[in-house]
Design an enzyme around this catalytic site. Structure first.
Site, PDB file in Angstrom:
ATOM      1  N   TYR A 184       1.774   0.276 -14.673  1.00 43.69           N
ATOM      2  CA  TYR A 184       2.123  -0.615 -13.306  1.00 43.69           C
ATOM      3  C   TYR A 184       3.485  -0.639 -12.720  1.00 43.69           C
ATOM      4  O   TYR A 184       3.822  -1.192 -12.050  1.00 43.69           O
ATOM      5  CB  TYR A 184       1.364  -2.109 -13.597  1.00 43.69           C
ATOM      6  CG  TYR A 184       0.198  -1.994 -13.818  1.00 43.69           C
ATOM      7  CD1 TYR A 184      -0.719  -1.745 -12.816  1.00 43.69           C
ATOM      8  CD2 TYR A 184      -0.247  -2.114 -15.124  1.00 43.69           C
ATOM      9  CE1 TYR A 184      -2.110  -1.889 -13.227  1.00 43.69           C
ATOM     10  CE2 TYR A 184      -1.748  -2.137 -15.476  1.00 43.69           C
ATOM     11  CZ  TYR A 184      -2.524  -2.079 -14.513  1.00 43.69           C
ATOM     12  OH  TYR A 184      -3.882  -2.076 -14.621  1.00 43.69           O
ATOM     13  N   ASN A 232      -3.640 -11.815 -12.342  1.00 43.38           N
ATOM     14  CA  ASN A 232      -4.712 -12.624 -11.930  1.00 43.38           C
ATOM     15  C   ASN A 232      -4.748 -13.924 -13.151  1.00 43.38           C
ATOM     16  O   ASN A 232      -5.374 -14.864 -12.926  1.00 43.38           O
ATOM     17  CB  ASN A 232      -6.031 -12.087 -11.981  1.00 43.38           C
ATOM     18  CG  ASN A 232      -6.122 -11.240 -10.862  1.00 43.38           C
ATOM     19  OD1 ASN A 232      -5.043 -11.110 -10.240  1.00 43.38           O
ATOM     20  ND2 ASN A 232      -7.192 -10.434 -10.838  1.00 43.38           N
ATOM     21  N   ASN A 285      -3.512 -13.417  -5.863  1.00 47.19           N
ATOM     22  CA  ASN A 285      -4.180 -13.628  -6.807  1.00 47.19           C
ATOM     23  C   ASN A 285      -3.218 -14.505  -7.865  1.00 47.19           C
ATOM     24  O   ASN A 285      -3.576 -15.450  -8.571  1.00 47.19           O
ATOM     25  CB  ASN A 285      -5.027 -12.612  -7.564  1.00 47.19           C
ATOM     26  CG  ASN A 285      -6.402 -12.525  -6.617  1.00 47.19           C
ATOM     27  OD1 ASN A 285      -6.506 -13.512  -6.013  1.00 47.19           O
ATOM     28  ND2 ASN A 285      -6.611 -11.146  -6.725  1.00 47.19           N
ATOM     29  N   ASP A 327       4.662 -10.038  -4.358  1.00 51.32           N
ATOM     30  CA  ASP A 327       4.213  -9.204  -3.126  1.00 51.32           C
ATOM     31  C   ASP A 327       3.370 -10.104  -2.320  1.00 51.32           C
ATOM     32  O   ASP A 327       2.578 -10.741  -2.587  1.00 51.32           O
ATOM     33  CB  ASP A 327       3.662  -7.736  -3.631  1.00 51.32           C
ATOM     34  CG  ASP A 327       2.140  -8.264  -4.273  1.00 51.32           C
ATOM     35  OD1 ASP A 327       1.059  -7.732  -3.558  1.00 51.32           O
ATOM     36  OD2 ASP A 327       2.315  -8.567  -5.433  1.00 51.32           O
ATOM     37  N   HIS A 376       2.501  -3.945  -6.491  1.00 51.60           N
ATOM     38  CA  HIS A 376       2.062  -5.302  -6.934  1.00 51.60           C
ATOM     39  C   HIS A 376       3.277  -5.978  -7.797  1.00 51.60           C
ATOM     40  O   HIS A 376       2.952  -6.989  -8.323  1.00 51.60           O
ATOM     41  CB  HIS A 376       0.921  -5.053  -7.904  1.00 51.60           C
ATOM     42  CG  HIS A 376      -0.214  -6.402  -7.289  1.00 51.60           C
ATOM     43  ND1 HIS A 376      -0.030  -7.455  -6.522  1.00 51.60           N
ATOM     44  CD2 HIS A 376      -1.276  -6.711  -8.156  1.00 51.60           C
ATOM     45  CE1 HIS A 376      -1.299  -8.195  -6.415  1.00 51.60           C
ATOM     46  NE2 HIS A 376      -1.881  -8.004  -7.459  1.00 51.60           N
TER      47      HIS A 376
END
Length: 192
Positions: free
Chosen positions: A14, A66, A112, A91, A19
């Site tokens: 990631y 999340n 989220n 973001d 994100h």
């Protein structure tokens, strides 16, 4: 004492994705303020710094986006902070690429990580700094877009935006929400 929380997802997969803008900003704040070495705490990576004489903790939850709220709740309880001492950096799909928007409170707006923090804190009344990543191109799924890496064309925009967001974060610690909003919510390219 202030708590700066940069949202993102842990792991190499990631790194440098849209994100993970919050992680990128948190890293830049740590460098700009000569923060302490990072340690594992509150289900995340934590370092501490002094910003204009104010103590600040910089947290990157490693619970995945999340589930960010459990990490934030643990840090808030440990430091015994009030909601106005928290700044969450994340973001935002609904802002144009590179645009910043600082607000003293508000809804999750579909983000989220913010949604989970609101759930764990039981309130929307905490400052958040959103960094616009724009909407996905036609035909792209939202998940593929937010978890995708910046294109070559986007890299310059996001390098500037995340640096500006780091300076906005430092301003928040030094000057509070109001002054920082008036300085950083404006388009930097707009004529004065």
């Amino acid at each position: 004492m202030k708590l700066i929380v940069g949202l993102g997802n842990p792991g190499r997969k990631y790194e440098l994705t849209r994100h993970n803008v919050g992680f990128i900003v948190a890293d830049k704040v740590a460098v700009l303020t000569s923060a302490s070495a990072t340690k594992t705490k509150f289900e995340g990576e934590l370092c501490e710094s002094s910003i204009g004489g104010e103590k600040a903790a910089i947290l990157q939850p490693h619970t995945f986006m999340n589930a960010s709220g459990q990490s934030v709740r643990k840090a808030m309880d440990f430091y015994k902070l009030s909601l106005e001492d928290l700044l969450v950096v994340c973001d935002d799909l609904n802002l144009p690429s590179g645009k910043l928007r600082l607000r003293p409170s508000g809804s999750a707006g579909g983000q989220n990580g913010l949604k989970d923090i609101i759930r764990h804190l039981g309130s929307e009344s905490f400052p958040r700094l959103r960094v616009g990543i724009g909407r996905p191109p036609e035909g792209w799924a939202v998940n593929d877009y937010v978890l995708g890496k910046f294109s070559k064309q986007e890299q310059e925009t996001f390098e500037a935006a995340t640096t500006r967001a780091a300076h906005a974060t430092i301003s928040f610690v030094n000057h509070g929400v109001g002054q920082t909003m008036s300085e950083f919510n404006a388009d930097p390219a707009a004529p004065k």
